[in-house]
Scaffold this active site. Structure first.
Site, PDB file in Angstrom:
ATOM      1  N   ALA A  72      37.182  36.946  45.777  1.00 34.34           N
ATOM      2  CA  ALA A  72      39.095  36.662  44.643  1.00 34.34           C
ATOM      3  C   ALA A  72      38.405  37.900  43.948  1.00 34.34           C
ATOM      4  O   ALA A  72      37.269  37.764  42.943  1.00 34.34           O
ATOM      5  CB  ALA A  72      39.081  35.783  43.464  1.00 34.34           C
ATOM      6  N   ASP A  73      39.483  38.539  43.375  1.00 33.00           N
ATOM      7  CA  ASP A  73      39.333  39.808  42.442  1.00 33.00           C
ATOM      8  C   ASP A  73      40.888  39.975  42.330  1.00 33.00           C
ATOM      9  O   ASP A  73      42.360  39.579  42.956  1.00 33.00           O
ATOM     10  CB  ASP A  73      39.288  40.391  42.417  1.00 33.00           C
ATOM     11  CG  ASP A  73      38.739  41.688  41.333  1.00 33.00           C
ATOM     12  OD1 ASP A  73      37.887  41.527  40.531  1.00 33.00           O
ATOM     13  OD2 ASP A  73      39.907  42.974  41.816  1.00 33.00           O
ATOM     14  N   GLN A  74      41.486  40.281  41.082  1.00 32.19           N
ATOM     15  CA  GLN A  74      43.445  40.535  40.471  1.00 32.19           C
ATOM     16  C   GLN A  74      42.711  42.234  39.594  1.00 32.19           C
ATOM     17  O   GLN A  74      42.133  42.148  38.974  1.00 32.19           O
ATOM     18  CB  GLN A  74      43.597  39.136  39.258  1.00 32.19           C
ATOM     19  CG  GLN A  74      45.002  39.729  38.911  1.00 32.19           C
ATOM     20  CD  GLN A  74      45.444  38.543  38.286  1.00 32.19           C
ATOM     21  OE1 GLN A  74      44.940  37.978  37.266  1.00 32.19           O
ATOM     22  NE2 GLN A  74      46.418  37.836  38.483  1.00 32.19           N
ATOM     23  N   ALA A 109      43.814  39.597  45.463  1.00 36.30           N
ATOM     24  CA  ALA A 109      43.592  38.946  46.724  1.00 36.30           C
ATOM     25  C   ALA A 109      42.601  38.142  46.877  1.00 36.30           C
ATOM     26  O   ALA A 109      41.185  37.591  45.759  1.00 36.30           O
ATOM     27  CB  ALA A 109      42.348  40.435  46.750  1.00 36.30           C
TER      28      ALA A 109
END
Ligand SMILES: Nc1nc2c(ncn2[C@H]2C[C@H](O)[C@@H](COP(=O)(O)OP(=O)(O)OP(=O)(O)O)O2)c(=O)[nH]1
Length: 196
Positions: A72-74, A109
């Site tokens: 995940a990444d933001q 994401a």
């Protein structure tokens, strides 16, 4: 086995609270070169988050054969400017001063990889409007929030003191905390990893 390729305590807590048991193995990649080159190519913040989520999951998948790996990444976008997690109180102060009184976008994401194959990916957007708080309020907030402001990309934790910064949010709570949980749970059910 499901592996969470993230050092994020928020993501781990969201999955645990939803009853998804995971093994945590944070990705060992340096995000900066990828972030830098995508920014130079003027990639959309949603695409940057998605690329990084895939890269983190792929990295961990190489050492977790057969496992379903979640990356995940933001990213945070304010009118075309990307923000990273603040490195210290001074950076948190200047970021929050830039965000106050304005609406910024968060792109969270998530990617699922098994044996090096990206099985599914998703990006969700949230829009958050900060109120015009005073500098005195901001100093008190930074005193009370302490180091927690360094662990999230906007310098706030919505489920905590950060709630006092906002007048409105659009998008779901989980997306703001860094993980589009509901679409991920849908995928895990379809993939047969969760009961339907
Ligand atoms: N508790 C909390 N965390 C938040 C909130 N908004 C953002 N975050 C956290 C979630 C992520 O841990 C972090 C976003 O940064 P990244 O996507 O780069 O993840 P991080 O470096 O923390 O871990 P990772 O790269 O996945 O190992 O900010 C919030 O409102 N509450």
């Amino acid at each position: 086995m499901i592996v969470l390729a993230s050092a994020s305590s928020a993501r781990r807590a969201l999955l645990a609270a939803a009853g998804v048991m995971v093994t945590v193995d944070p990705a060992k990649i340096d995000e900066n070169p990828t972030k830098q080159s995508l920014r130079e190519r003027r990639a959309h913040p949603a695409a940057i988050a998605e690329n990084l989520a895939v890269l983190k999951a792929l990295d961990v998948s190489t050492r977790a054969p057969g496992a379903l790996v979640i990356g995940a990444d933001q990213t945070l976008d304010l009118a075309g400017t990307d923000f990273d997690k603040p490195r210290d109180r001074a950076e948190a102060r200047s970021q929050l001063q830039a965000l106050r009184g304005r609406t910024h976008r968060l792109f969270s994401a998530v990617a699922v990889v098994r044996d090096g194959q990206t099985r599914w990916r998703h990006v969700a957007e949230a829009r958050l409007t900060m109120r015009e708080f005073s500098n005195a309020f901001l100093e008190d907030y930074l005193d009370r929030a302490g180091d927690s402001v360094l662990s999230s990309v906007g310098g706030y934790q919505l489920e905590g003191l950060g709630a006092q910064l906002f007048t409105a949010i659009e998008g779901d709570f989980f997306t703001i905390l860094g993980l589009p949980l509901l679409p991920l749970l849908d995928f895990l059910r379809i993939d047969g990893d969760l009961p339907t």
